[in-house]
Design a protein around this motif. Sequence first.
Motif, short mmCIF file in Angstrom:
data_model
loop_
_atom_site.label_atom_id
_atom_site.label_comp_id
_atom_site.label_asym_id
_atom_site.label_seq_id
_atom_site.Cartn_x
_atom_site.Cartn_y
_atom_site.Cartn_z
N ARG A 198 -9.75 6.94 -22.73
CA ARG A 198 -11.03 6.12 -22.35
C ARG A 198 -11.83 7.47 -22.17
NH1 ARG A 198 -11.90 1.04 -20.40
NH2 ARG A 198 -13.97 1.55 -20.27
N PHE A 199 -11.70 8.38 -21.50
CA PHE A 199 -12.67 9.63 -21.34
C PHE A 199 -12.93 10.41 -22.55
CE2 PHE A 199 -12.65 8.26 -17.00
CZ PHE A 199 -13.96 8.74 -16.41
N CYS A 200 -11.58 10.44 -22.96
CA CYS A 200 -11.60 11.29 -24.44
C CYS A 200 -12.42 10.84 -25.53
CB CYS A 200 -10.24 11.50 -25.19
SG CYS A 200 -9.41 12.78 -23.83
N ALA A 201 -12.48 9.55 -25.49
CA ALA A 201 -13.25 8.66 -26.49
C ALA A 201 -14.98 9.01 -26.08
CB ALA A 201 -12.78 7.30 -26.56
N ALA A 202 -15.21 8.71 -24.89
CA ALA A 202 -16.27 8.62 -24.22
C ALA A 202 -16.84 10.24 -24.27
CB ALA A 202 -16.52 7.99 -22.95
N PHE A 203 -16.21 11.13 -23.95
CA PHE A 203 -17.05 12.52 -23.87
C PHE A 203 -16.28 13.58 -24.76
CE2 PHE A 203 -17.26 10.34 -19.62
CZ PHE A 203 -18.75 9.86 -19.75
N PRO A 204 -16.40 14.11 -25.66
CA PRO A 204 -16.04 15.17 -26.52
C PRO A 204 -15.30 16.27 -25.88
CG PRO A 204 -18.53 15.29 -26.74
CD PRO A 204 -18.11 14.00 -26.00
N GLU A 216 -11.29 19.44 -22.41
CA GLU A 216 -11.53 20.71 -21.83
C GLU A 216 -12.01 20.93 -20.31
OE1 GLU A 216 -14.42 24.57 -22.84
OE2 GLU A 216 -14.42 22.74 -24.08
N LEU A 217 -12.83 19.87 -20.02
CA LEU A 217 -13.43 19.83 -18.62
C LEU A 217 -13.05 18.89 -17.63
CD1 LEU A 217 -17.30 20.70 -20.06
CD2 LEU A 217 -15.50 22.32 -19.08
N LEU A 218 -12.63 17.85 -18.09
CA LEU A 218 -12.34 16.61 -17.17
C LEU A 218 -10.98 16.38 -16.83
CD1 LEU A 218 -15.15 14.25 -18.54
CD2 LEU A 218 -15.38 16.46 -17.02
N LEU A 219 -10.25 16.61 -17.49
CA LEU A 219 -8.68 16.38 -17.72
C LEU A 219 -7.65 17.41 -17.53
CD1 LEU A 219 -8.69 13.42 -20.36
CD2 LEU A 219 -8.86 13.04 -17.98
#
Length: 272
Positions: A195-201, A205-208
């Motif tokens: 879900r995060f990869c789909a929402a934030f390009p 790199e920065l969140l996971l």
Amino acid sequence: MAYYLKQAGKNLWHGKFSIFPEDLAVHAISTRLGGVSRPPYDTLDLALHVGDEAAAVRENRGLFARSLGLDARRIVTPEQVHGDVVACVDEQDAGRGSQSYDDCIKETDALITDTPGLPLMLCFADCTPIVFLDPEKRAVGIAHGGWKGTVQSIAAKTLARMTEAFGTQPRDVLVGIGPSIGPCCYEVGAEVAARFCAAFPYAEELLLHETDGHVHLDLWEANRQQLLRSGVPEENIEVAGECTCCRHAWYYSYRADQGKTGRIAALISLRS
């Protein structure tokens, strides 16, 4: 800039953001210390919806509000549902949700106001408090950034609603990102990561981050990036960096306390 804890009374503490001018607004993040609730809600539980005794919660809210020079009966608080609805409140909403959960602002995860002396309060136990102050237009807000709200861009939407309602310019806004579960402890499954990869390009790199084969999510950075990309200057954002799971002796943590626990609160009120 720094987030710090300040003792406000008998084992009562305020989490404070140094970035917020004290002459413009009263603000604090509560801890779990200094209240009257019994285990497993011990002791300063500020939520009326988690199974604690309502009388104890009302007493705790009174203790917390008085320590800030505020009247708990004027607090406005919502029914948080992990969504992206932002409510603009004013004097006619004073007291909604303060004494009874039945009359809180329904299905809302962020509050904003430009009404002086109107305390806004949201509750948390691992989700991320995001507190806003616009010193130019004299407006404030609080958002509830759990993973569901964060992936729906609740921080950016709160800022956009302040712009719409008050003429807030992102370059002027001061933001505190409060204690929540940190990337050290917040392990998530493949669905949440996707879900995060789909929402934030920029998510991979920065969140996971992968640690010992497990994916961890950084909610602090997720909300900080939303604000930066909405035009808030980096120097206007202060991140507490306190993990509620690591420090659950100080803060309530849904994960550390295995689901049965109280709630801390984030509160802000414009000075009259």
